[in-house]
Design a protein around this motif. Structure first.
Motif, short mmCIF file in Angstrom:
data_model
loop_
_atom_site.label_atom_id
_atom_site.label_comp_id
_atom_site.label_asym_id
_atom_site.label_seq_id
_atom_site.Cartn_x
_atom_site.Cartn_y
_atom_site.Cartn_z
N VAL A 104 31.79 43.40 43.45
CA VAL A 104 32.91 42.93 43.95
C VAL A 104 34.20 43.56 43.88
O VAL A 104 34.35 43.76 42.82
CB VAL A 104 33.11 41.29 43.69
N PRO A 105 34.69 44.39 44.94
CA PRO A 105 36.11 45.02 44.65
C PRO A 105 37.20 44.05 43.87
O PRO A 105 37.29 42.86 44.24
CB PRO A 105 36.28 45.53 45.87
N ARG A 106 37.87 44.79 43.28
CA ARG A 106 38.95 43.88 42.58
C ARG A 106 40.32 44.31 43.25
O ARG A 106 41.40 43.79 42.87
CB ARG A 106 39.08 44.28 41.05
N SER A 107 40.27 44.80 44.53
CA SER A 107 41.67 45.15 45.16
C SER A 107 41.69 44.14 46.35
O SER A 107 40.57 43.89 47.11
CB SER A 107 41.78 46.35 45.72
N ARG A 108 42.91 43.62 46.64
CA ARG A 108 42.88 42.71 48.04
C ARG A 108 42.57 43.54 49.15
O ARG A 108 41.81 42.92 50.14
CB ARG A 108 44.57 42.45 48.22
N GLU A 112 39.72 42.10 51.67
CA GLU A 112 39.89 41.76 53.01
C GLU A 112 39.35 42.61 53.95
O GLU A 112 39.21 42.27 55.15
CB GLU A 112 41.67 41.68 53.40
N ALA A 113 38.86 43.66 53.73
CA ALA A 113 38.07 44.59 54.89
C ALA A 113 36.69 44.06 54.71
O ALA A 113 35.95 44.49 55.78
CB ALA A 113 38.22 46.19 54.13
N ALA A 122 40.38 36.10 49.82
CA ALA A 122 40.58 37.33 48.68
C ALA A 122 41.52 36.69 47.48
O ALA A 122 41.32 37.04 46.15
CB ALA A 122 41.58 38.23 49.25
N ASN A 123 42.53 35.68 47.89
CA ASN A 123 43.28 35.17 46.59
C ASN A 123 42.32 34.58 45.52
O ASN A 123 42.60 34.65 44.31
CB ASN A 123 44.33 34.42 47.26
N VAL A 124 41.32 33.61 46.02
CA VAL A 124 40.62 32.77 45.24
C VAL A 124 39.72 33.83 44.25
O VAL A 124 39.59 33.77 43.10
CB VAL A 124 39.62 31.95 46.13
N VAL A 125 39.17 34.83 45.18
CA VAL A 125 38.21 35.82 44.12
C VAL A 125 39.29 36.66 43.31
O VAL A 125 38.73 36.73 41.89
CB VAL A 125 37.60 36.76 45.03
N LEU A 126 40.23 37.06 43.56
CA LEU A 126 41.14 37.66 42.79
C LEU A 126 41.57 36.96 41.59
O LEU A 126 41.55 37.40 40.23
CB LEU A 126 42.35 38.17 43.40
N ASN A 127 41.74 35.58 41.66
CA ASN A 127 42.45 34.60 40.68
C ASN A 127 41.31 34.31 39.81
O ASN A 127 41.48 34.22 38.62
CB ASN A 127 42.97 33.54 41.42
N VAL A 128 40.28 33.66 40.47
CA VAL A 128 39.24 32.88 39.61
C VAL A 128 38.23 34.18 38.88
O VAL A 128 38.07 34.09 37.74
CB VAL A 128 38.38 31.97 40.62
N ALA A 129 38.11 35.02 39.66
CA ALA A 129 36.93 36.11 39.24
C ALA A 129 37.53 37.08 38.15
O ALA A 129 37.02 37.32 37.12
CB ALA A 129 36.08 36.66 40.05
N PHE A 130 38.67 37.47 38.72
CA PHE A 130 39.41 38.63 37.86
C PHE A 130 40.84 38.24 37.18
O PHE A 130 41.38 39.08 36.69
CB PHE A 130 39.65 39.88 38.89
N GLY A 131 41.21 36.92 37.28
CA GLY A 131 42.35 36.45 36.34
C GLY A 131 43.68 37.01 36.82
O GLY A 131 44.69 37.13 36.11
N GLU A 132 43.95 37.40 38.23
CA GLU A 132 45.10 37.87 38.80
C GLU A 132 45.71 36.58 39.10
O GLU A 132 45.24 35.79 39.58
CB GLU A 132 44.49 38.64 40.33
N GLU A 158 53.99 31.93 54.45
CA GLU A 158 55.40 31.83 53.79
C GLU A 158 55.26 30.83 52.72
O GLU A 158 56.07 30.90 51.65
CB GLU A 158 56.09 31.04 54.93
N VAL A 159 54.31 29.86 52.74
CA VAL A 159 54.21 28.88 51.45
C VAL A 159 53.59 29.87 50.21
O VAL A 159 53.99 29.63 49.07
CB VAL A 159 53.08 27.82 51.66
N GLU A 160 52.64 30.68 50.50
CA GLU A 160 52.35 31.42 49.30
C GLU A 160 53.10 32.22 49.07
O GLU A 160 53.27 32.31 47.66
CB GLU A 160 51.25 32.39 50.03
#
Length: 223
Positions: A104-108, A112-113, A122-132, A158-160
């Motif tokens: 699983v790639p670690r870049s957004r 997203e591709a 992408a945000n969930v994976v980056l946060n939960v899997a990779f600690g971003e 906008e909220v994000e």
């Protein structure tokens, strides 16, 4: 909402939920990615029921690519939009094998591709899997951000972006988990549970729901 209020807002959520976690069952970044793709317009509970049967059989890009859409649909047919999701998961698995060595790639941009992966996933994976320190905005986070005055915005992006700007740094890692769980179990869409809300004092929602009046005791009349 003032910076002081925001800090207290997250402090109280942290105290109430000191170790928040995703409610999607997973053991690897790939399992998480599959589960989040399946969770679109579906409940985490429903996804967990399906993946509890799927992952023991196929939980790697190689296994799911080999399984194919038709067989995968048998495992996820209880989930909404299962045909499209099966197509996306199989295609995503093949791309991971072809372009990312099965990882699983670690870049957004790379995430997203992938088929079935948008900004939230992408945000969930980056946060939960990779600690971003990313914030995934779903319907719950969008509602809480707007209703409480924490980070109002006309759309999820906008909220994000506003949450990333105003959330105190020490709370960024778990911010979206706290907000998702708060929206899912307390700040409900139809009738928020304001009387039992831990951040009701910081919340700027004008129409807070009142506490239910105590039930009247009926007096039994002897015969």
């Amino acid at each position: 909402m003032t910076p002081a209020k925001r800090h207290e807002f997250f402090s109280r959520l942290k105290k109430a939920m000191p170790d928040p976690k995703s409610e999607l069952d997973h053991a690897t970044p790939f399992e998480l990615l599959v589960a989040v793709i399946l969770s679109a317009q579906a409940t985490d509970k429903g996804v967990n029921v399906a993946t509890a049967k799927l992952f023991p059989v196929a939980n790697t890009p190689k296994a799911l690519a080999a399984m194919g859409e038709e067989k995968l649909m048998e495992y996820i047919k209880t989930i909404g939009l299962f045909r499209m999701k099966a197509k996306n998961v199989v295609a995503m698995s093949k791309i991971l094998l072809e372009k990312h060595g099965g990882d699983v790639p670690r870049s957004r941009e790379a995430l997203e591709a992938l088929p079935g992966v948008g900004r939230k996933t992408a945000n969930v994976v980056l946060n939960v899997a990779f600690g971003e320190q990313t914030i995934a905005v779903d319907t719950h986070v969008f509602r809480v951000g707007n209703r409480t005055g924490l980070a109002p915005g006309k759309d999820v992006l906008e909220v994000e972006l506003k949450l990333l700007k105003v959330t105190p740094p020490e709370f960024l890692q778990h911010a979206h988990h706290w907000l998702i769980l708060h929206g899912r179990y307390t700040c409900l869409a139809r009738k928020p549970l304001c009387p039992q809300c831990v951040v009701r004092e910081q919340c700027e929602f004008k129409d807070k729901t009142p506490a239910e009046p105590p039930a009247k005791k009926t007096r039994r009349v002897g015969t």
